[in-house]
Design an enzyme around this catalytic site. Structure first.
Site, short mmCIF file in Angstrom:
data_model
loop_
_atom_site.label_atom_id
_atom_site.label_comp_id
_atom_site.label_asym_id
_atom_site.label_seq_id
_atom_site.Cartn_x
_atom_site.Cartn_y
_atom_site.Cartn_z
N ARG A 178 1.46 -1.53 -0.27
CA ARG A 178 -0.23 0.18 -0.03
C ARG A 178 0.62 1.45 0.25
NH1 ARG A 178 -3.60 -3.70 2.98
NH2 ARG A 178 -2.25 -3.21 5.17
N PHE A 194 -11.03 -4.38 -6.24
CA PHE A 194 -11.10 -5.47 -5.52
C PHE A 194 -10.87 -4.48 -3.72
CE2 PHE A 194 -9.94 -7.93 -8.62
CZ PHE A 194 -10.64 -8.99 -9.29
N ASP A 216 -15.59 -2.33 -5.98
CA ASP A 216 -15.64 -4.00 -5.13
C ASP A 216 -17.09 -4.15 -5.10
OD1 ASP A 216 -13.83 -5.38 -2.66
OD2 ASP A 216 -16.03 -5.11 -2.23
N ASP A 266 -5.81 -6.82 -6.36
CA ASP A 266 -5.23 -7.41 -5.38
C ASP A 266 -6.01 -7.90 -5.10
OD1 ASP A 266 -4.25 -8.01 -3.85
OD2 ASP A 266 -4.80 -6.52 -2.00
N CYS A 306 -1.63 -13.51 -4.10
CA CYS A 306 -2.13 -14.16 -2.83
C CYS A 306 -2.21 -15.66 -2.72
CB CYS A 306 -2.77 -13.60 -1.94
SG CYS A 306 -4.37 -13.97 -1.88
#
Length: 362
Positions: A178, A194, A216, A266, A306
């Site tokens: 970030r 996201f 989102d 992300d 991730c």
């Protein structure tokens, strides 16, 4: 008994380690210690907690953090245990039979080492079902008036609700990414995909982004994102909060000819098992390809995975393949990974799961 402590021997009856037994799991034993005669009790957990805290103290002080991961499972010698601290709330996630079996010893250790904190459990993850365990949430002992708390990272304040937030309440692992996003965002129009509670946006706006669009599917997350901007006295005059499916919206922007100077991808984890790896690679390739197509020439793409089963080399190859299909030249200018409170132990390389690439797209 499920979760009880057992000794582990090799085929020649040589002692190897002491671990926790889980008959319902594919991982039948998770190792607590390779030291003979180790007792798994409150003192054991206190020692592991102290060690983990000491490894983190230097960057907690450097970055003035009030939210961080204290225990990252196997990487900190406590398999099946995740512990995050959010100011005066410590959140425990017990994911294995052994962790659940020793919950009282662990809680006692935490209470002794962090008497000023409230303990909250977020053992509501499906992986517990594979261990034959029920899902559990709630306070562990004394109760705090609210499950909401404000944490600080790199000078930014963030609302966290440990009862309803993702994971244990928040994505602590992206802290440094970030900050990096903010550095690249100055003077740029940014599409934050996201976006969740808008924390990438906070750093971008604070560092002079021209405009940020947060996308989102959760209105609740977007509402909290607005609160986070207000909390930091950041104007939302040039910030949009869009409730939409990212995959659909990217295609819509492409059809409309809409362009951005910088895009942040992300997404949630695409891979839960090796059987899903091929389809996940297609998903990563598709989303990165469309993102590249709606970037202005020379634009910046921050893209992440991730998914621990997707290795870093394969992720870079997927992004490179996306560049070919997008008819773009892509330059990998920086690599990112999980923050330092999510360490990668030499004896547990699987602890490396979060990969990030900062790309210049021409």
């Amino acid at each position: 008994m499920v979760g009880d402590t057992v000794d582990i021997f090799d085929s020649k009856e040589k002692w190897l380690a002491v671990g926790a037994y889980s008959p319902d799991s594919q991982i039948r034993v998770r190792v607590w210690s390779f030291t003979p005669n180790t007792s798994i009790d409150t003192e054991f957990f206190k020692a592991r907690l102290r060690s983990a805290q000491q490894r983190r103290d230097w960057f907690i002080e450097r970055d003035q953090l009030t939210g961080y991961r204290l225990i990252a499972g196997e990487s900190d010698g406590l398999p099946g245990i995740t512990i995050d601290r959010y100011d005066d709330i410590i959140v425990c996630q017990l994911l294995s039979a052994g962790a659940d079996f020793h919950r009282h010893s662990l809680v006692a250790a935490l209470n002794e080492l962090y008497p000023e904190c409230y303990l909250y459990e977020r053992s509501d993850v499906d992986v517990r079902k594979k261990e034959g365990l029920p899902l559990i949430t709630g306070w562990l002992g004394k109760e705090r008036e609210s499950t909401e708390v404000i944490i600080k990272e790199h000078g930014i304040n963030i609302h966290v609700d440990v009862a309803t937030g993702h994971k244990t309440g928040f994505y602590l692992d992206q802290r440094d990414s970030r900050k990096a996003a903010g550095i690249y965002a100055k003077g740029k129009s940014v599409l934050n995909c996201f976006s969740y509670t808008g924390t990438f946006s906070l750093h971008c706006v604070a560092n002079g982004a021209k405009h940020v669009t947060n996308v989102d599917v959760s209105q609740q997350a977007l509402d909290l994102a607005k609160r986070n901007h207000e909390l930091n006295d950041l104007s939302t005059d040039n910030v949009d909060f869009v409730k939409e499916d990212v995959f659909k919206l990217l295609r819509q922007y492409k059809a409309e000819g809409k362009k951005f100077d910088m895009i942040i991808l992300d997404p949630p984890k695409f891979v839960d098992s090796k059987a899903q790896l091929t389809s996940a690679c297609r998903g990563y390739k598709d989303i990165n390809m469309i993102a590249m197509q709606i970037l202005n020439p020379g634009g910046t793409l921050l893209t992440f995975s991730c998914s621990g089963l997707l290795e870093a080399g394969l992720f870079q190859k997927v992004v490179a393949d996306a560049a070919l299909d997008a008819y773009k030249n892509v330059y990998f200018v920086e690599r990112l990974q999980q923050a330092a409170d999510h360490p990668i132990s030499s004896n547990y390389p699987e602890g490396y799961y979060l990969k990030g690439l900062i790309c210049q797209v021409e």
